[in-house]
Design an enzyme around this catalytic site. Structure first.
Site, PDB file in Angstrom:
ATOM      1  CG  ASP A 147      -1.955   1.027   1.242  1.00  0.00           C
ATOM      2  OD1 ASP A 147      -2.212   1.628   0.180  1.00  0.00           O
ATOM      3  OD2 ASP A 147      -2.556   1.270   2.319  1.00  0.00           O
ATOM      4  CG  ASP A 169       6.092  12.299  -8.236  1.00  0.00           C
ATOM      5  OD1 ASP A 169       6.177  13.246  -9.054  1.00  0.00           O
ATOM      6  OD2 ASP A 169       6.848  12.182  -7.252  1.00  0.00           O
ATOM      7  CB  ILE A 170       5.113  13.877 -12.986  1.00  0.00           C
ATOM      8  CG1 ILE A 170       6.539  13.382 -12.747  1.00  0.00           C
ATOM      9  CG2 ILE A 170       4.925  15.288 -12.453  1.00  0.00           C
ATOM     10  CD1 ILE A 170       7.570  14.159 -13.543  1.00  0.00           C
ATOM     11  N   GLY A 199      -7.121  -3.886  10.265  1.00  0.00           N
ATOM     12  CA  GLY A 199      -5.846  -3.746  10.960  1.00  0.00           C
ATOM     13  C   GLY A 199      -5.979  -4.061  12.429  1.00  0.00           C
ATOM     14  NE  ARG A 200      -5.906   1.138  14.094  1.00  0.00           N
ATOM     15  CZ  ARG A 200      -6.196   2.425  13.953  1.00  0.00           C
ATOM     16  NH1 ARG A 200      -5.793   3.296  14.868  1.00  0.00           N
ATOM     17  NH2 ARG A 200      -6.877   2.858  12.917  1.00  0.00           N
ATOM     18  NE  ARG A 236     -11.663  -0.049  14.411  1.00  0.00           N
ATOM     19  CZ  ARG A 236     -10.709   0.062  13.489  1.00  0.00           C
ATOM     20  NH1 ARG A 236     -10.706  -0.724  12.435  1.00  0.00           N
ATOM     21  NH2 ARG A 236      -9.750   0.955  13.618  1.00  0.00           N
ATOM     22  CE  LYS A 287      -3.549   5.080   1.415  1.00  0.00           C
ATOM     23  NZ  LYS A 287      -2.958   4.087   2.330  1.00  0.00           N
ATOM     24  CG  LEU A 288       3.364   4.287  -5.952  1.00  0.00           C
ATOM     25  CD1 LEU A 288       3.771   3.406  -7.131  1.00  0.00           C
ATOM     26  CD2 LEU A 288       4.587   4.742  -5.166  1.00  0.00           C
TER      27      LEU A 288
HETATM   28  O1  C5P Z   1      -8.144   1.033  11.451  1.00  0.00           O
HETATM   29  P1  C5P Z   1      -7.396  -0.190  10.962  1.00  0.00           P
HETATM   30  O2  C5P Z   1      -6.252  -0.533  11.879  1.00  0.00           O
HETATM   31  O3  C5P Z   1      -8.319  -1.354  10.665  1.00  0.00           O
HETATM   32  O4  C5P Z   1      -6.758   0.279   9.599  1.00  0.00           O
HETATM   33  C1  C5P Z   1      -6.612  -0.544   8.468  1.00  0.00           C
HETATM   34  C2  C5P Z   1      -6.207   0.311   7.285  1.00  0.00           C
HETATM   35  O5  C5P Z   1      -7.192   1.301   7.061  1.00  0.00           O
HETATM   36  C3  C5P Z   1      -4.917   1.113   7.485  1.00  0.00           C
HETATM   37  O6  C5P Z   1      -3.795   0.354   7.109  1.00  0.00           O
HETATM   38  C4  C5P Z   1      -5.112   2.300   6.576  1.00  0.00           C
HETATM   39  O7  C5P Z   1      -4.697   2.002   5.261  1.00  0.00           O
HETATM   40  C5  C5P Z   1      -6.621   2.481   6.549  1.00  0.00           C
HETATM   41  N1  C5P Z   1      -7.080   3.610   7.388  1.00  0.00           N
HETATM   42  C6  C5P Z   1      -7.907   4.541   6.823  1.00  0.00           C
HETATM   43  N2  C5P Z   1      -8.359   5.596   7.580  1.00  0.00           N
HETATM   44  C7  C5P Z   1      -8.019   5.724   8.867  1.00  0.00           C
HETATM   45  C8  C5P Z   1      -7.190   4.751   9.482  1.00  0.00           C
HETATM   46  C9  C5P Z   1      -6.733   3.706   8.706  1.00  0.00           C
HETATM   47  O8  C5P Z   1      -8.249   4.438   5.650  1.00  0.00           O
HETATM   48  N3  C5P Z   1      -8.484   6.772   9.556  1.00  0.00           N
END
Ligand code: C5P
Length: 236
Positions: A61, A66-67, A213-214, A180, A63-64
């Site tokens: 991930d 640029d030009i 993620g978390r 979540r 997220k590139l």
């Molecule tokens: O919140 P969580 O830990 O599930 O995040 C998973 C992914 O969601 C992150 O790696 C990030 O790419 C994205 N994210 C987002 N907006 C946020 C927090 C995380 O899009 N406020």
């Protein structure tokens, strides 16, 4: 099963923590996301290591943005990395998207290219201040419309925009963060995520993949979360 559509985000983890998390026997998630923070710190070695030691599919991930030629060269520099998804910013414009996809087909033939729309950290107020955007759905629609004109494989969007993409551009893959579990949503344990949905809701809305993620990496009971994701999709 939702778990087959789940990508776990390895954010804010040390190498030891990543090893520990990926070695847990109950952790049967096959797809992981490596973000900018880890890639800037550990580079391609980390991607090779996760692929070699844990046989995971990898979403890089970056997220590139640029030009066009710089994004094209950056993708060329990733040549033959064992990745399955790579992100670029849709707001880089149509020409940048075309250059990126063309180069990726050669240098990363096994990777899908996904476009990031507006960052979730931007609120309606920011979009208004920056771009004079009054109606964010219209702004999202414009970005997705442009993406759809190119050969890009899909987009990243919050649960709120899944319906919009699937209704207008069904050929685009949709990958959705902002997930979540239902009990976390009930308890308002959504941290900095603004537009959230449960895994079941996001799949019902049409998401092809979920990024979590978390809720997984910091779960007090990972096996329970894995079980929740292992219910056959037809059942809910
Ligand atoms: O919140 P969580 O830990 O599930 O995040 C998973 C992914 O969601 C992150 O790696 C990030 O790419 C994205 N994210 C987002 N907006 C946020 C927090 C995380 O899009 N406020």
């Amino acid at each position: 099963m939702i778990i087959d559509k789940t990508i776990v985000a390895l954010d804010q983890m040390s190498l030891d923590e990543i090893d520990h998390f990926l070695s847990r026997p109950e952790n049967t998630i096959e797809f992981v996301k490596i973000g900018l923070e880890l890639f800037v710190k550990y580079g391609p070695d980390l991607v090779h290591k996760i692929y070699r030691d844990y046989k995971k599919k990898i979403f890089l991930d970056l997220k590139l943005h640029d030009i066009p030629i710089t994004v094209e060269r950056a993708i060329h520099s990733l040549k033959n990395l064992p990745i399955n998804f790579l992100t670029i910013h849709l707001s880089g414009g149509e020409e940048m998207l075309r250059h990126a996809v063309k180069e990726a087909r050669v240098s990363l033939p096994n990777s899908k290219i996904l476009g990031v729309s507006f960052l979730t950290s931007l609120e309606e107020k920011d979009l208004n201040e920056l771009f004079n955007i009054k109606n964010s759905s219209e702004a999202f629609l414009r970005l997705f419309q442009m993406a759809n004109l190119t050969e890009i494989d899909g987009v990243i969007c919050s649960p709120h925009e899944i319906g919009l993409v699937k209704m207008h551009f069904p050929k685009l893959l949709v990958v959705t963060p902002g997930i979540r579990f239902s009990d976390e949503i009930r308890l308002n344990a959504t941290q900095d995520q603004k537009r959230v949905a449960s895994p079941q809701e996001a799949i019902k809305l049409g998401a092809d993949y979920l990024v979590i993620g978390r809720s997984l990496t910091k779960a007090s009971d990972l096996s329970m979360r894995i079980k929740e994701l292992s219910i056959p999709i037809g059942i809910f």
